[in-house]
Design a protein around this motif. Structure first.
Motif, PDB file in Angstrom:
ATOM      1  N   ALA B 331       1.710  14.217  30.855  1.00 31.67           N
ATOM      2  CA  ALA B 331       0.359  13.926  30.359  1.00 31.67           C
ATOM      3  C   ALA B 331      -0.571  15.127  30.449  1.00 31.67           C
ATOM      4  CB  ALA B 331      -0.235  12.760  31.142  1.00 31.67           C
ATOM      5  N   PHE B 332      -0.251  16.053  31.353  1.00 32.84           N
ATOM      6  CA  PHE B 332      -1.165  17.172  31.603  1.00 32.84           C
ATOM      7  C   PHE B 332      -1.474  17.952  30.326  1.00 32.84           C
ATOM      8  CE2 PHE B 332      -1.799  21.690  32.499  1.00 32.84           C
ATOM      9  CZ  PHE B 332      -2.977  21.617  33.214  1.00 32.84           C
ATOM     10  N   LEU B 333      -0.430  18.220  29.553  1.00 30.24           N
ATOM     11  CA  LEU B 333      -0.595  19.028  28.343  1.00 30.24           C
ATOM     12  C   LEU B 333      -1.637  18.402  27.408  1.00 30.24           C
ATOM     13  CD1 LEU B 333       0.463  21.368  26.489  1.00 30.24           C
ATOM     14  CD2 LEU B 333       2.017  19.680  25.534  1.00 30.24           C
ATOM     15  N   PHE B 334      -1.530  17.075  27.226  1.00 22.72           N
ATOM     16  CA  PHE B 334      -2.438  16.396  26.299  1.00 22.72           C
ATOM     17  C   PHE B 334      -3.858  16.335  26.862  1.00 22.72           C
ATOM     18  CE2 PHE B 334       1.771  14.962  25.114  1.00 22.72           C
ATOM     19  CZ  PHE B 334       1.735  15.161  23.751  1.00 22.72           C
ATOM     20  N   THR B 335      -3.958  16.121  28.169  1.00 24.79           N
ATOM     21  CA  THR B 335      -5.278  16.083  28.793  1.00 24.79           C
ATOM     22  C   THR B 335      -5.950  17.445  28.626  1.00 24.79           C
ATOM     23  OG1 THR B 335      -4.371  14.566  30.401  1.00 24.79           O
ATOM     24  CG2 THR B 335      -6.486  15.537  30.942  1.00 24.79           C
ATOM     25  N   PHE B 336      -5.162  18.497  28.795  1.00 28.05           N
ATOM     26  CA  PHE B 336      -5.686  19.852  28.685  1.00 28.05           C
ATOM     27  C   PHE B 336      -6.197  20.112  27.263  1.00 28.05           C
ATOM     28  CE2 PHE B 336      -4.905  24.442  27.927  1.00 28.05           C
ATOM     29  CZ  PHE B 336      -5.824  24.948  28.834  1.00 28.05           C
ATOM     30  N   MET B 337      -5.438  19.634  26.276  1.00 29.94           N
ATOM     31  CA  MET B 337      -5.822  19.862  24.872  1.00 29.94           C
ATOM     32  C   MET B 337      -7.199  19.281  24.567  1.00 29.94           C
ATOM     33  SD  MET B 337      -2.315  19.226  22.831  1.00 29.94           S
ATOM     34  CE  MET B 337      -2.862  19.380  21.176  1.00 29.94           C
ATOM     35  N   ASN B 338      -7.483  18.129  25.165  1.00 33.36           N
ATOM     36  CA  ASN B 338      -8.756  17.460  24.939  1.00 33.36           C
ATOM     37  C   ASN B 338      -9.933  18.331  25.379  1.00 33.36           C
ATOM     38  OD1 ASN B 338     -10.411  15.221  24.309  1.00 33.36           O
ATOM     39  ND2 ASN B 338     -10.436  14.611  26.439  1.00 33.36           N
ATOM     40  N   PHE B 339      -9.689  19.159  26.404  1.00 40.05           N
ATOM     41  CA  PHE B 339     -10.789  19.944  26.968  1.00 40.05           C
ATOM     42  C   PHE B 339     -10.851  21.381  26.448  1.00 40.05           C
ATOM     43  CE2 PHE B 339     -10.592  16.499  30.081  1.00 40.05           C
ATOM     44  CZ  PHE B 339     -11.935  16.159  30.117  1.00 40.05           C
ATOM     45  N   ILE B 340      -9.909  21.746  25.589  1.00 41.94           N
ATOM     46  CA  ILE B 340      -9.898  23.116  25.061  1.00 41.94           C
ATOM     47  C   ILE B 340     -11.235  23.492  24.397  1.00 41.94           C
ATOM     48  CG2 ILE B 340      -8.911  24.542  23.192  1.00 41.94           C
ATOM     49  CD1 ILE B 340      -6.161  23.699  24.142  1.00 41.94           C
ATOM     50  N   PRO B 341     -11.889  22.582  23.625  1.00 40.56           N
ATOM     51  CA  PRO B 341     -13.175  22.962  23.020  1.00 40.56           C
ATOM     52  C   PRO B 341     -14.210  23.467  24.020  1.00 40.56           C
ATOM     53  CG  PRO B 341     -12.383  20.951  22.017  1.00 40.56           C
ATOM     54  CD  PRO B 341     -11.451  21.251  23.153  1.00 40.56           C
TER      55      PRO B 341
END
Lengths: 321, 432
Positions: B331-341
């Motif tokens: 799940a970490f990868l997807f959670t991280f993607m959400n915060f990239i902006p």
């Protein structure tokens, strides 16, 4: 009631369940037997509409299982758990609500069930505070709440002490008396002999035995008499071998001799007979024999059994004696 | 496959109530803002205290002047320093005065001795060629990397001393802080063609608002997703689901969990927004901040679609993994993607119409946060077609994620012991 017709389920090109057909009659306790990996769980998952068969039909009172019939069937899987951080009564009532009970009715039934299995004082405790045995009883209650018409119980006796095994048997009898039908999957053959009316055994996805338990045992029985009696004469007409077994005597008969003739002969010779019975092979031995010898019903030759056929669907030629 | 809303509601209700009744939930709702406020206080207050202490302890500035430029220099430095800050008004609430004596010293040797002996707090050495080179040396026994208050005070003294007697006092004041009174005027939001004074507090809020808005959106999606991940992984691990699936179908179970746990995530954010409005309300009111209802409406749309997208992915991950630890790693990868902006926030908020900002707001995994940052940026003018396209792409991605997740959920829940390989996952996802 439940009718399974020519059901097939394949994984990776391998038939895990292969053209299995049987019926479970209203109000009976029906055993589903088979060694590990035989396809029992897959078959149960198809009956409970968790999995879809590749072909074949599964109906409850003539209607395909699933959909509006989901609340009519309950399932206690072998690998089972409960929500741990909620009060026992809430955990149980939740299953009731999912079986279309109103909130109040669900709690009332949950309370009655918990009282029946001796957990009245634990209703408001969290599930995680219960011992393993107590949790087993709550899990059983999840299959009873909502009064489903068909209960599928996979190894329900596992983890229960003798007193609770007795309690479970009583509860099953009560449910049966109330009109419920039970499909019991277990490796405890003594329980099948005690509780079940009929049985189906599958091995490697194929049906190998199907019929009334009593008939299966008779079919596989030795041609022998068990006797508790005084001293026997040196030779008894019609008897091939006499051997002691579990404090009794086992008399293996000549093929053309009948038990009636042998008993009459013994009495005429003045033997004091306290008790006698047909020698029967325990279901467990039948199970081992059938699985070891790879016996099975071949649908291609015998065709699927129907409700009109005799209760016992004989296994492949030569099985039995 | 039939679908029962009644069962879905029962599942959603249970998921919601059991989640919000947990101590950890209550702690998250109340504890997180309290912890944040305490941390901010611990960060800001000591920093301000340090500045004040630094100037309180600065009693004497020793000056060794080899250039002679500072012969007629001012004998003292007077000034004030902020010592407290009001969160409610976003303003400095208290200032302390300070006075530093300027003491002339004959040479550097004597200056260093006096510094080491504590007779002077700092030593300023002015070389003979100062006017040509502009070089100065300042000696201090200790420094504070977070405060340049002392440097500012000495610098002001240098300016005043250089001009003393050559220009009038008013000019000296202006030279010391030439743009102090400069007002910035920007187009008036409420009157076309007119300009209005740019408010510093408002500027701060303008900067913080998109950040807070995007952060809330991201947190809400992630919290709801994490609850789903945790719930599904735990239930799979504890073997609860198989008996449930006999009574309800996978779609009802999935929908119930999505609704119930999404509501729990919304409850947390709702509570935080309420607390923020209560405590931060005066700041927003002073800055005359009024969120447009259209932006709020879009925020709800983006939240729902974003949550559906991430929640579906988390549910799928929970279903195919064997325990919580394994699930968290995936799940970490997807959670991280959400915060990239957020990492590209200066670029998105500073130039909401740049290629990066537009690209991120079209890319479904980052669209909710990126678009919220764009929409709430001070100079936002996002074309309608971009909003429409972004929503359409996100809705499509959410639908795809939900469909695939439902398939993984149905099959994965019954698979124990072995984490599926990628080809297996693809095969499950393609099964109807």
């Amino acid at each position: 009631m439940l009718e399974v017709r020519d059901v097939v389920k394949t994984y990776d090109g391998r038939a895990v369940v292969n053209r299995v057909s049987f019926e479970v009659r209203p109000g009976e306790i029906f055993a589903l037997l088979g060694p590990n990996g035989a396809g029992k769980t897959t078959l149960i998952r198809m009956i409970t509409d968790i999995l879809k068969p590749d072909s074949g039909t599964i109906t409850l009172d003539g209607r395909p299982v699933g959909g509006g019939l989901k609340h009519e069937i309950s399932y206690l899987p072998e690998e089972r758990g409960l929500y741990r951080r909620v009060p026992v009564i809430d955990a149980l009532a939740y299953y009731g609500r999912l079986r279309d009970l109103g909130g109040r009715e669900a709690r009332a039934q949950a309370a009655a069930l918990l009282e029946r299995v001796g957990l009245k004082d634990w209703m408001t405790k969290q599930v995680q505070a219960l011992s393993k045995g107590m949790q087993q009883k709550v899990q059983l209650c999840t299959a009873l709440i909502g009064k489903p018409r068909l209960m599928i119980l996979d190894e329900p006796f596992t983890g229960l002490d003798p007193l609770n095994v007795q309690l479970l048997e009583e509860v099953l009898r009560e449910r049966r008396a109330a009109g419920a039908t039970v499909l019991l999957s277990t490796h405890q053959m003594n329980k099948v002999e005690e509780q079940c009316d009929r049985a189906l055994m599958i091995n490697r996805g194929h049906m190998v035995l199907y019929g009334e338990v009593r008939e299966l045992k008779r079919r596989y029985a030795d041609h022998a008499l068990m006797l508790r009696a005084g001293r026997l004469p040196a030779s008894v007409p019609g008897v091939r071998v006499v051997e002691p077994l579990n404090g009794e005597l086992k008399l293996t008969l000549e093929p053309d001799a009948t038990p009636r003739e042998v008993l009459r002969s013994l009495m005429e010779q003045g033997v004091d007979i306290e008790a006698f019975s047909h020698s029967a092979m325990p279901l467990e031995d039948i199970f081992i024999k059938v699985v070891r010898e790879g016996l099975g019903l071949d649908h291609g030759q015998s065709g699927p059994p129907t409700a009109d056929e005799p209760a016992l669907h004989a296994v492949a030629q030569g099985a039995g004696r | 496959m039939s679908f029962s809303w009644k069962k879905t509601f029962t599942i959603a209700q249970r998921e919601y109530l059991t989640t919000v009744r947990r101590k950890a939930f209550v702690f998250t709702v109340i504890g997180t803002p309290v912890l944040y406020a305490v941390l901010m206080t611990l960060m800001i207050r000591p920093q301000m205290g340090d500045r004040a202490r630094q100037m309180r302890d600065f009693h004497v500035l020793g000056v060794v002047d080899s250039s002679g430029v500072f012969a007629e220099a001012e004998p003292e430095i007077l000034g004030t320093v902020a010592t407290d800050f009001s969160v409610m008004s976003a303003k400095v609430s208290k200032r302390d005065s300070f006075r530093i004596e300027v003491r002339s010293l004959p040479n550097q040797l004597e200056g260093e001795r006096a510094l080491k002996a504590g007779e002077v707090s700092q030593l300023l050495v002015v070389p003979a060629n100062y006017l040509e080179t502009g070089r100065l040396r300042r000696y201090a026994m200790s420094t504070n990397i977070f405060s340049s208050q002392d440097e500012r005070a000495v610098s002001g003294w240098v300016v005043r001393s250089l001009l003393r007697g050559r220009v009038d006092e008013k000019r000296v004041d202006r030279v010391e802080r030439p743009a102090r009174g400069m007002e910035l005027l920007t187009p008036d939001r409420h009157a076309a063609g007119a300009f209005e004074a740019h408010d510093e507090r408002r500027e701060m809020v303008d900067f913080l608002l998109p950040f807070a808005f995007g952060m809330l959106m991201g947190l809400c999606i992630v919290i709801g997703g994490q609850y789903l991940l945790q719930g599904v992984a735990e239930e799979k691990e504890s073997r609860i689901l198989e008996s449930m699936l006999c009574t309800v179908n996978a779609r009802e179970l999935l929908a119930g969990k999505l609704f119930g746990l999404g509501s729990a995530g919304l409850t947390i954010v709702g509570a935080w927004v309420t607390m923020g409005a209560f405590f931060g309300g005066p700041v927003l009111a002073l800055a005359q901040v009024h969120l447009q209802s259209a932006v709020l409406g879009l925020a709800i749309v983006y939240f729902l679609l974003g949550y559906l997208f991430y929640g579906s992915i988390m549910t799928g991950i929970g279903a195919i993994t064997n325990n919580m630890r394994e699930a968290q790693q995936f799940a970490f990868l997807f959670t991280f993607m959400n915060f990239i902006p957020f990492y590209l926030m200066t670029s998105i908020v500073g130039r909401p119409d740049s290629g990066v900002a537009i690209g991120l707001s079209m890319f479904p995994p980052m669209a909710p946060v990126a678009m919220m940052l764009r929409l709430s940026a001070p100079s936002a003018a996002v074309p309608l077609w971009q909003i429409g396209l972004s929503i359409a792409l996100l809705a499509g991605a959410a639908w795809l994620a939900l469909t695939i997740s439902a398939r993984l959920f149905r099959i994965g829940l019954l698979m124990y012991g072995k984490t599926p390989t990628l080809p297996e996952i693809v095969r499950w996802a393609r099964q109807s």
